[in-house]
Design an enzyme around this catalytic site. Structure first.
Site, PDB file in Angstrom:
ATOM      1  N   CYS A 112      17.585  10.830  -1.176  1.00  0.00           N
ATOM      2  CA  CYS A 112      18.361  11.707  -0.298  1.00  0.00           C
ATOM      3  C   CYS A 112      17.780  13.119  -0.284  1.00  0.00           C
ATOM      4  O   CYS A 112      17.529  13.713  -1.340  1.00  0.00           O
ATOM      5  CB  CYS A 112      19.818  11.754  -0.754  1.00  0.00           C
ATOM      6  SG  CYS A 112      20.856  12.847   0.236  1.00  0.00           S
ATOM      7  N   CYS A 200      24.355  10.665   5.568  1.00  0.00           N
ATOM      8  CA  CYS A 200      24.646  10.387   4.156  1.00  0.00           C
ATOM      9  C   CYS A 200      24.259   8.951   3.862  1.00  0.00           C
ATOM     10  O   CYS A 200      24.736   8.022   4.516  1.00  0.00           O
ATOM     11  CB  CYS A 200      26.124  10.622   3.849  1.00  0.00           C
ATOM     12  SG  CYS A 200      26.586  10.208   2.144  1.00  0.00           S
ATOM     13  N   PHE A 339      51.084  -0.233 -10.644  1.00  0.00           N
ATOM     14  CA  PHE A 339      50.211   0.620  -9.831  1.00  0.00           C
ATOM     15  C   PHE A 339      49.614  -0.241  -8.715  1.00  0.00           C
ATOM     16  O   PHE A 339      48.411  -0.266  -8.493  1.00  0.00           O
ATOM     17  CB  PHE A 339      49.111   1.264 -10.681  1.00  0.00           C
ATOM     18  CG  PHE A 339      49.614   1.968 -11.910  1.00  0.00           C
ATOM     19  CD1 PHE A 339      50.038   3.280 -11.856  1.00  0.00           C
ATOM     20  CD2 PHE A 339      49.669   1.304 -13.128  1.00  0.00           C
ATOM     21  CE1 PHE A 339      50.506   3.927 -12.996  1.00  0.00           C
ATOM     22  CE2 PHE A 339      50.129   1.942 -14.280  1.00  0.00           C
ATOM     23  CZ  PHE A 339      50.560   3.259 -14.211  1.00  0.00           C
ATOM     24  N   ASN A 344      46.717  -4.832  -3.333  1.00  0.00           N
ATOM     25  CA  ASN A 344      45.345  -5.315  -3.457  1.00  0.00           C
ATOM     26  C   ASN A 344      45.239  -6.540  -4.361  1.00  0.00           C
ATOM     27  O   ASN A 344      44.528  -7.498  -4.059  1.00  0.00           O
ATOM     28  CB  ASN A 344      44.470  -4.181  -3.996  1.00  0.00           C
ATOM     29  CG  ASN A 344      42.990  -4.389  -3.735  1.00  0.00           C
ATOM     30  OD1 ASN A 344      42.591  -4.861  -2.673  1.00  0.00           O
ATOM     31  ND2 ASN A 344      42.167  -4.029  -4.700  1.00  0.00           N
ATOM     32  N   ASP A 387      58.248   5.603 -11.070  1.00  0.00           N
ATOM     33  CA  ASP A 387      57.273   6.471 -11.720  1.00  0.00           C
ATOM     34  C   ASP A 387      56.780   5.749 -12.974  1.00  0.00           C
ATOM     35  O   ASP A 387      57.480   5.683 -13.986  1.00  0.00           O
ATOM     36  CB  ASP A 387      57.904   7.811 -12.082  1.00  0.00           C
ATOM     37  CG  ASP A 387      56.931   8.754 -12.771  1.00  0.00           C
ATOM     38  OD1 ASP A 387      55.741   8.384 -12.911  1.00  0.00           O
ATOM     39  OD2 ASP A 387      57.348   9.852 -13.181  1.00  0.00           O
ATOM     40  N   CYS A 434      39.668   3.365 -14.046  1.00  0.00           N
ATOM     41  CA  CYS A 434      38.721   4.298 -13.439  1.00  0.00           C
ATOM     42  C   CYS A 434      38.363   5.422 -14.405  1.00  0.00           C
ATOM     43  O   CYS A 434      37.790   6.434 -14.012  1.00  0.00           O
ATOM     44  CB  CYS A 434      39.274   4.866 -12.127  1.00  0.00           C
ATOM     45  SG  CYS A 434      40.857   5.712 -12.289  1.00  0.00           S
TER      46      CYS A 434
END
Length: 500
Positions: A112, A200, A339, A344, A387, A434
Site C-alpha cells: 500500500c 484501499c 452478546f 450471528n 446488560d 476480540c
C-alpha cells in the site's frame, strides 16, 4: 519463512501448528540486547541504531537501549534498524523504524502506498504467514502468562485471505478554516490528522471504488464545517453510505447527492444534528435493504449501517462454522447465546435444531434479532435485552437450565457472564474473543469454576493489522480434576474485577 508459503496461506484455513513447533523459529531471530558506551539520553538522540530481539504480541519489534525496553513499529525480529523516538516513558520507550539496515527474509515491501502514514494497516511489512503466526503466538502468550493455561489442542488459525476483505469503513473529514482545505480519508497513525486516500487495498472493491468521487462531492457542500464523517457499508448485494452532519443537510446539495447515489445504486443514510440513529433517505425501504448470509446455515441477516456486524464476511462464515462444530449442537438441546447481536450464532444453532435463548444489550439489536429469526422461519429463537456487563441473574431467562453456551463479548470480556454460565453447568462453552487479554482473564475464572480449556486458536478477522481475535472451547473438568492454575487464575480475575 521456512516451511510456509504465504501465497498458499490465503486459502480458508492455515495448517494447524503447535506453538512449540512454530515455523517462524523465533529463537533463531533473537539477538543480544543492544548496548552502547555511555550513551546520551534516548530523548536527545536524533537517530538510534537498534538490534531487534523478538516480536511482541501486537506485532512490534522489541529491543533495549540503556536497559530500557524499546518497542519499535515497522521492525522484525533479527533486523538491525535505525529508529526515531516517538514516545519515552519511565519504564519503556516507543520508536518508529526510519531505515532498515539489515533486513530479514520475512520482510516484504508494503503493497500500500499509504503505509506508514495511514493509521489502519500497521503490519503490511510482514509476510502474511508471519502475521498469522504472531497472532497465534499472541493468544498463546496471553493464556500462558495471564492465566497459566494451555489448551489441550491448538486449533488451525482461521483466515480467508489478506486483501479486499473489509465491508465497512469509517472515513474522517477535516476542514481547515484557515487554509480552506478539506481532507477526506483515514486517520493518521498516532495523531488526529487525516490521510487522504484514493483507494484501499483491504477494502471491498465495491467500496474502494467510491473514494475518489466522495472527495469531490464533499467539496461542493456549502457548510463544510458541519461535515462529520462517512460510513461505507456493503452487504451481500447492496451498498450504503451513511453521512454524519452536525446540522440539518443543505437541501440543494442533498438533492445532488441523492442523484449521485441513485446512479451508483448506493443507499443514502443521514444522521443530522442531534439524531442518535441514522435514517434512510434513499431508497424507499421496500426496495431492499442491507443483508448478509450464512449459506451453510441457510440464514439471511438484515441490518442497517448503524448495526454491528463482522466486517470480514468470508472469515465470519468460517468462524460460525467452526463455533458450531465446537459446540456440537444436537436437536432438542437448549443453547444460551450471550452478546448475540443480530443472531450471528443464534440462528445457526437454531438451524441445528436447538432452542436458543439469545441475549443482547441494545433494544434495537434485539428487535432486529427477533425479526431475523422470524424471517428465517426459526421460531425456536427468542431474543432478550439485558446488560451483560453487570449482574443479570434476576432476569427471567437467566435461571433456565441450558445444555451449551456461546459468548461473543466486546473487548472488555465477559467476567460477570462466565461466572453466571458456569453455575448453569453446560456441557460446552464456546468463547469468541476480540481481546486475548480478557479471554485469558475469563479463562482463568472458568478454570477456577471447574471448566477446562480444551481448544483454542487465533482468527485473522483483520489482516494487515495487529488486531487479534480468538476462539476457545471449555468443558467441565472430570470430578477431582480441577486445574493446577485455578487458584492463581481466580486471584487474577479478582484483580481485574476489583473483587477480593
Amino acid at each position: 519463512m521456512a516451511g510456509i508459503d504465504p501465497a498458499r496461506m490465503s486459502g480458508s484455513i492455515v495448517p494447524a501448528q503447535t506453538i512449540e513447533s512454530t515455523t517462524v523459529n523465533m529463537a533463531k531471530l533473537h539477538k543480544k540486547r543492544t548496548s552502547f558506551a555511555k550513551p546520551a539520553p534516548l530523548s536527545t538522540r536524533a537517530a538510534i541504531v537498534l538490534d531487534i530481539e523478538r516480536m511482541t504480541p501486537e506485532g512490534r519489534g522489541l529491543s533495549h537501549y540503556q536497559d530500557k525496553p524499546v518497542f519499535v513499529e515497522g521492525a522484525l525480529a533479527g533486523e538491525q534498524v535505525q529508529v526515531r523516538l516517538s514516545a519515552e516513558h519511565s519504564r519503556f520507550a516507543e520508536a518508529v523504524t526510519e531505515k532498515v539496515l539489515q533486513p530479514v527474509e520475512l520482510r516484504r515491501q508494503p503493497p500500500c502506498e499509504y503505509y506508514g502514514r495511514c493509521g489502519g494497516c500497521s503490519v503490511q511489512h510482514m509476510q502474511y504467514g508471519l502475521q498469522l503466526e504472531i497472532k497465534q503466538q499472541a493468544v498463546a502468550e496471553q493464556l500462558s502468562k495471564l492465566a497459566g493455561l494451555k489448551p489441550q489442542e491448538w486449533l488451525p488459525t482461521l483466515t480467508a485471505g489478506e486483501w479486499r476483505y473489509r465491508t465497512r469503513t469509517h472515513l474522517a473529514m477535516l476542514w481547515d478554516k484557515q487554509s480552506k482545505v478539506l481532507r477526506l480519508g483515514f486517520r493518521a497513525r498516532k495523531d488526529h490528522e487525516v490521510v487522504e486516500v484514493g483507494h484501499c487495498q483491504v477494502l471491498d472493491p465495491r467500496l474502494s471504488e467510491l473514494l475518489p468521487a466522495l472527495k469531490a462531492l464533499m467539496l461542493q457542500y456549502p457548510h463544510k464545517e458541519r461535515l462529520g464523517h462517512i460510513e461505507l457499508v456493503a452487504g451481500d448485494e447492496h451498498r450504503a453510505l451513511m453521512l454524519r452532519l452536525t446540522a440539518k443537510a443543505d437541501a440543494a446539495w442533498l438533492s445532488e447527492m441523492t442523484t449521485w447515489c441513485e446512479a451508483q445504486q448506493l443507499q443514502l443514510w443521514l444522521q443530522e444534528g442531534e439524531q442518535t440513529q441514522p435514517s434512510c433517505h434513499w431508497p424507499a425501504p421496500e426496495q431492499g435493504g442491507l443483508y448478509y448470509t450464512l449459506p451453510a446455515f441457510a440464514s439471511r441477516f438484515d441490518f442497517t449501517p448503524a448495526d454491528f456486524i463482522q466486517v470480514n464476511p468470508a472469515l465470519n462464515r468460517l468462524m460460525v462454522e467452526q463455533a458450531m462444530a465446537l459446540l456440537a449442537v444436537k436437536p432438542g438441546e437448549r443453547v444460551l447465546d450471550l452478546f448475540a447481536g443480530l443472531g450471528n450464532f443464534s440462528l445457526a444453532a437454531a438451524r441445528a435444531g436447538a432452542e436458543v435463548i439469545a441475549v443482547e444489550g441494545t433494544k434495537a439489536m434485539v428487535e432486529r434479532g427477533n425479526a431475523n429469526a422470524q424471517r428465517n422461519g426459526l421460531s425456536a429463537v427468542q431474543f432478550h435485552c439485558a446488560d451483560l456487563m453487570a449482574d443479570f441473574s434476576h432476569q427471567s431467562w437467566a435461571g433456565r437450565s441450558v445444555d451449551k453456551v456461546i459468548l461473543d463479548p466486546p473487548r472488555a470480556g465477559a467476567l460477570h457472564a462466565v461466572r453466571h454460565v458456569a453455575g448453569l453447568k453446560p456441557s460446552k462453552i464456546v468463547y469468541i474473543s476480540c481481546n486475548p487479554a480478557t479471554l485469558a482473564r475469563d479463562a482463568a475464572e472458568l478454570d477456577q469454576l471447574g471448566y477446562r480449556l480444551i481448544k483454542a486458536g487465533a482468527m485473522d478477522m483483520f489482516p494487515q493489522t495487529s488486531h487479534v481475535e480468538a476462539i476457545a472451547l471449555f468443558e467441565p473438568y472430570k470430578r477431582g480434576g480441577q486445574g493446577k492454575k485455578a487458584a492463581a487464575g481466580s486471584a487474577l480475575a479478582r484483580r481485574y474485577s476489583g473483587r477480593g
